[in-house]
Design a protein around this motif. Structure first.
Motif, PDB file in Angstrom:
ATOM      1  N   HIS A 106       0.840  -1.193   0.000  1.00  0.00           N
ATOM      2  CA  HIS A 106       0.000   0.000   0.000  1.00  0.00           C
ATOM      3  C   HIS A 106       0.878   1.247   0.000  1.00  0.00           C
ATOM      4  CE1 HIS A 106      -3.705  -2.236   0.558  1.00  0.00           C
ATOM      5  NE2 HIS A 106      -3.108  -2.937   1.511  1.00  0.00           N
ATOM      6  N   VAL A 107       0.649   2.095  -0.989  1.00  0.00           N
ATOM      7  CA  VAL A 107       1.407   3.338  -1.095  1.00  0.00           C
ATOM      8  C   VAL A 107       1.119   4.219   0.113  1.00  0.00           C
ATOM      9  CG1 VAL A 107       1.768   5.417  -2.468  1.00  0.00           C
ATOM     10  CG2 VAL A 107       1.395   3.224  -3.607  1.00  0.00           C
ATOM     11  N   PHE A 108       2.186   4.802   0.679  1.00  0.00           N
ATOM     12  CA  PHE A 108       2.130   5.693   1.836  1.00  0.00           C
ATOM     13  C   PHE A 108       1.550   5.020   3.080  1.00  0.00           C
ATOM     14  CE2 PHE A 108       1.768   8.879  -1.766  1.00  0.00           C
ATOM     15  CZ  PHE A 108       3.126   9.146  -1.775  1.00  0.00           C
ATOM     16  N   SER A 109       1.746   3.713   3.156  1.00  0.00           N
ATOM     17  CA  SER A 109       1.450   2.998   4.396  1.00  0.00           C
ATOM     18  C   SER A 109       2.521   3.369   5.421  1.00  0.00           C
ATOM     19  CB  SER A 109       1.448   1.493   4.146  1.00  0.00           C
ATOM     20  OG  SER A 109       2.728   1.080   3.669  1.00  0.00           O
ATOM     21  N   ILE A 110       2.396   2.900   6.654  1.00  0.00           N
ATOM     22  CA  ILE A 110       3.375   3.217   7.694  1.00  0.00           C
ATOM     23  C   ILE A 110       4.772   2.754   7.280  1.00  0.00           C
ATOM     24  CG2 ILE A 110       4.089   2.776  10.067  1.00  0.00           C
ATOM     25  CD1 ILE A 110       1.701   4.627   9.848  1.00  0.00           C
ATOM     26  N   SER A 111       4.868   1.524   6.768  1.00  0.00           N
ATOM     27  CA  SER A 111       6.181   1.001   6.367  1.00  0.00           C
ATOM     28  C   SER A 111       6.770   1.817   5.218  1.00  0.00           C
ATOM     29  CB  SER A 111       6.076  -0.467   5.972  1.00  0.00           C
ATOM     30  OG  SER A 111       5.147  -0.649   4.918  1.00  0.00           O
ATOM     31  N   HIS A 112       5.927   2.244   4.290  1.00  0.00           N
ATOM     32  CA  HIS A 112       6.389   3.051   3.166  1.00  0.00           C
ATOM     33  C   HIS A 112       6.889   4.407   3.655  1.00  0.00           C
ATOM     34  CE1 HIS A 112       5.448   5.014  -0.995  1.00  0.00           C
ATOM     35  NE2 HIS A 112       6.733   4.770  -0.840  1.00  0.00           N
ATOM     36  N   LEU A 113       6.152   5.031   4.549  1.00  0.00           N
ATOM     37  CA  LEU A 113       6.546   6.340   5.077  1.00  0.00           C
ATOM     38  C   LEU A 113       7.846   6.245   5.877  1.00  0.00           C
ATOM     39  CD1 LEU A 113       3.076   7.770   6.197  1.00  0.00           C
ATOM     40  CD2 LEU A 113       4.444   8.482   4.223  1.00  0.00           C
ATOM     41  N   LEU A 114       8.019   5.150   6.618  1.00  0.00           N
ATOM     42  CA  LEU A 114       9.253   4.965   7.385  1.00  0.00           C
ATOM     43  C   LEU A 114      10.454   4.827   6.445  1.00  0.00           C
ATOM     44  CD1 LEU A 114       8.067   2.563  10.236  1.00  0.00           C
ATOM     45  CD2 LEU A 114       8.758   4.962  10.456  1.00  0.00           C
ATOM     46  N   VAL A 115      10.263   4.103   5.345  1.00  0.00           N
ATOM     47  CA  VAL A 115      11.346   3.948   4.357  1.00  0.00           C
ATOM     48  C   VAL A 115      11.681   5.300   3.735  1.00  0.00           C
ATOM     49  CG1 VAL A 115      11.921   2.987   2.099  1.00  0.00           C
ATOM     50  CG2 VAL A 115      10.928   1.523   3.843  1.00  0.00           C
ATOM     51  N   LEU A 116      10.654   6.078   3.404  1.00  0.00           N
ATOM     52  CA  LEU A 116      10.899   7.405   2.839  1.00  0.00           C
ATOM     53  C   LEU A 116      11.634   8.299   3.844  1.00  0.00           C
ATOM     54  CD1 LEU A 116       7.482   8.126   1.031  1.00  0.00           C
ATOM     55  CD2 LEU A 116       9.656   7.456   0.000  1.00  0.00           C
ATOM     56  N   GLY A 117      11.280   8.176   5.125  1.00  0.00           N
ATOM     57  CA  GLY A 117      11.978   8.934   6.156  1.00  0.00           C
ATOM     58  C   GLY A 117      13.435   8.523   6.260  1.00  0.00           C
ATOM     59  N   LEU A 118      13.701   7.212   6.213  1.00  0.00           N
ATOM     60  CA  LEU A 118      15.075   6.714   6.242  1.00  0.00           C
ATOM     61  C   LEU A 118      15.862   7.226   5.043  1.00  0.00           C
ATOM     62  CD1 LEU A 118      17.330   4.838   7.285  1.00  0.00           C
ATOM     63  CD2 LEU A 118      16.246   2.983   5.982  1.00  0.00           C
ATOM     64  N   PHE A 119      15.226   7.232   3.895  1.00  0.00           N
ATOM     65  CA  PHE A 119      15.880   7.724   2.676  1.00  0.00           C
ATOM     66  C   PHE A 119      16.276   9.194   2.823  1.00  0.00           C
ATOM     67  CE2 PHE A 119      15.133   9.826  -1.516  1.00  0.00           C
ATOM     68  CZ  PHE A 119      16.307   9.410  -2.115  1.00  0.00           C
TER      69      PHE A 119
ATOM     70  N   ILE B 115      10.315   5.008  -5.915  1.00  0.00           N
ATOM     71  CA  ILE B 115      10.246   5.020  -4.456  1.00  0.00           C
ATOM     72  C   ILE B 115       8.936   5.628  -3.970  1.00  0.00           C
ATOM     73  CG2 ILE B 115      11.224   6.143  -2.409  1.00  0.00           C
ATOM     74  CD1 ILE B 115      13.980   5.713  -3.605  1.00  0.00           C
ATOM     75  N   LEU B 116       8.486   6.676  -4.659  1.00  0.00           N
ATOM     76  CA  LEU B 116       7.262   7.365  -4.233  1.00  0.00           C
ATOM     77  C   LEU B 116       6.015   6.563  -4.586  1.00  0.00           C
ATOM     78  CD1 LEU B 116       8.161  11.054  -5.176  1.00  0.00           C
ATOM     79  CD2 LEU B 116       8.068  10.045  -2.888  1.00  0.00           C
ATOM     80  N   THR B 117       5.989   5.936  -5.762  1.00  0.00           N
ATOM     81  CA  THR B 117       4.831   5.131  -6.180  1.00  0.00           C
ATOM     82  C   THR B 117       5.326   3.778  -6.681  1.00  0.00           C
ATOM     83  OG1 THR B 117       4.892   6.131  -8.399  1.00  0.00           O
ATOM     84  CG2 THR B 117       3.439   7.159  -6.777  1.00  0.00           C
ATOM     85  N   PRO B 118       5.711   2.884  -5.787  1.00  0.00           N
ATOM     86  CA  PRO B 118       6.330   1.607  -6.180  1.00  0.00           C
ATOM     87  C   PRO B 118       5.357   0.665  -6.893  1.00  0.00           C
ATOM     88  CG  PRO B 118       6.674   2.102  -3.840  1.00  0.00           C
ATOM     89  CD  PRO B 118       5.620   3.026  -4.334  1.00  0.00           C
TER      90      PRO B 118
ATOM     91  N   LEU C 125       4.966  -2.548  -6.715  1.00  0.00           N
ATOM     92  CA  LEU C 125       5.445  -3.577  -5.804  1.00  0.00           C
ATOM     93  C   LEU C 125       4.274  -4.355  -5.234  1.00  0.00           C
ATOM     94  CD1 LEU C 125       8.076  -4.576  -4.370  1.00  0.00           C
ATOM     95  CD2 LEU C 125       7.576  -2.913  -2.569  1.00  0.00           C
ATOM     96  N   SER C 126       4.428  -5.668  -5.138  1.00  0.00           N
ATOM     97  CA  SER C 126       3.352  -6.526  -4.633  1.00  0.00           C
ATOM     98  C   SER C 126       3.646  -7.113  -3.259  1.00  0.00           C
ATOM     99  CB  SER C 126       3.085  -7.675  -5.611  1.00  0.00           C
ATOM    100  OG  SER C 126       2.752  -7.190  -6.890  1.00  0.00           O
ATOM    101  N   TYR C 127       4.833  -6.852  -2.723  1.00  0.00           N
ATOM    102  CA  TYR C 127       5.250  -7.473  -1.462  1.00  0.00           C
ATOM    103  C   TYR C 127       5.415  -6.411  -0.375  1.00  0.00           C
ATOM    104  CZ  TYR C 127       6.291 -11.438  -4.490  1.00  0.00           C
ATOM    105  OH  TYR C 127       6.202 -12.457  -5.403  1.00  0.00           O
ATOM    106  N   PRO C 128       4.685  -6.506   0.720  1.00  0.00           N
ATOM    107  CA  PRO C 128       4.808  -5.536   1.805  1.00  0.00           C
ATOM    108  C   PRO C 128       5.975  -5.872   2.734  1.00  0.00           C
ATOM    109  CG  PRO C 128       3.096  -7.115   2.344  1.00  0.00           C
ATOM    110  CD  PRO C 128       3.592  -7.477   0.972  1.00  0.00           C
ATOM    111  N   PHE C 129       6.312  -4.960   3.602  1.00  0.00           N
ATOM    112  CA  PHE C 129       7.341  -5.185   4.619  1.00  0.00           C
ATOM    113  C   PHE C 129       6.865  -6.293   5.566  1.00  0.00           C
ATOM    114  CE2 PHE C 129       9.276  -4.348   8.748  1.00  0.00           C
ATOM    115  CZ  PHE C 129      10.602  -4.202   8.400  1.00  0.00           C
ATOM    116  N   PRO C 130       7.762  -7.201   5.998  1.00  0.00           N
ATOM    117  CA  PRO C 130       9.229  -7.224   5.845  1.00  0.00           C
ATOM    118  C   PRO C 130       9.707  -8.226   4.793  1.00  0.00           C
ATOM    119  CG  PRO C 130       8.629  -8.642   7.659  1.00  0.00           C
ATOM    120  CD  PRO C 130       7.326  -8.147   7.053  1.00  0.00           C
TER     121      PRO C 130
END
Length: 249
Positions: free
Chosen positions: A14-27, A120-123, A125-130
């Motif tokens: 899911h775009v801009f899910s918690i895991s996605h936002l955390l990755v963007l923050g790390l980036f 990175i912004l709109t992946p 991708l079919s596999y969520p974290f982790p």
């Protein structure tokens, strides 16, 4: 453990899910650290270590992905060959880092940052974290951008305005080649056969095949925007030189 490497899609990303936002923050943190550390990193030993480390990360990402494809009986010429724009940029970045190639930088500055940032912004991708694929996807795309920024901020490489045109010519030659490969394999590399299933910028660019033309326009605009800071800096520098000459006269 096998759950994290399963080729079966465990759930939709899911775009801009918690895991996605955390990755963007790390980036963003990594980009900031690279910028703040650009001075000390110019020391030859440190510079060499960072270049090789980034190249190693990119190679590891690509190798591990292909091992995963083969291990999971997932390898398919229709969608697992390294023929996406970001995959091509990844290979270019490895050569750029290892050989400190200015010529490659002047292409991958645009294709690498423009393509990987959108990914990175709109992946797609079919596999969520982790899941492994989630980690590999973001590690590879972040490393592409960090590699280009490293050559920019630490090595002092700079793009030129003419490189926008050169990159567009490169992309169009690539487009013809990828279209042929898509016809040959039944694939959808660079999304030239149809749009991705997940949300992306292409959803706003019209139906097939017109979105490809729209993508060309968007790519050119993005490349010009990426060059804009250098254009403004050159203009400011030129203005200062002009004023200095006027004062001397």
């Amino acid at each position: 453990m096998q759950h994290y490497f399963s080729v079966e899609e465990p759930g939709l990303f899911h775009v801009f899910s918690i895991s996605h936002l955390l990755v963007l923050g790390l980036f963003l943190i990594l980009v900031l650290l690279l910028y703040l550390g650009r001075g000390p990193l110019r020391q030859p030993a440190r510079s060499r270590a960072v270049r090789y480390s980034l190249a190693g990360i990119l190679i590891l990402c690509e190798l591990s992905l292909n091992v995963w494809y083969v291990w999971g009986n997932r390898f398919d010429v229709r969608d697992t060959l390294p023929l996406e724009l970001c995959s091509i940029s990844l290979y270019l970045c490895v050569f750029m880092l290892l050989f400190q190639s200015l010529a490659i930088f002047r292409i991958v500055y645009f294709t690498g940052i423009g393509g990987a940032l959108q990914a990175i912004l709109t992946p797609a991708l079919s596999y969520p974290f982790p899941h492994f694929r989630f980690i590999e996807f973001f590690a590879a795309h972040m490393a592409i951008i960090l590699s280009v920024l490293y050559m920019l901020w630490v090595q002092g490489f700079r793009p030129r305005l003419r490189d926008v045109g050169i990159t567009m010519i490169f992309l169009n030659i690539l487009l013809v080649l990828i279209l042929f490969i898509n016809r040959l394999t039944g694939g959808n590399y660079m999304f030239l056969s149809h749009k991705p299933q997940t949300a992306s910028l292409m959803d706003y660019l019209g139906p097939y095949p017109w979105y490809i033309v729209s993508l060309e326009t968007v790519a050119c605009v993005i490349f010009l925007l990426l060059y804009l800071p250098f254009a403004l800096k050159n203009r400011k520098k030129g203005s200062k030189n002009h004023n200095s000459r006027s004062y001397e006269i």
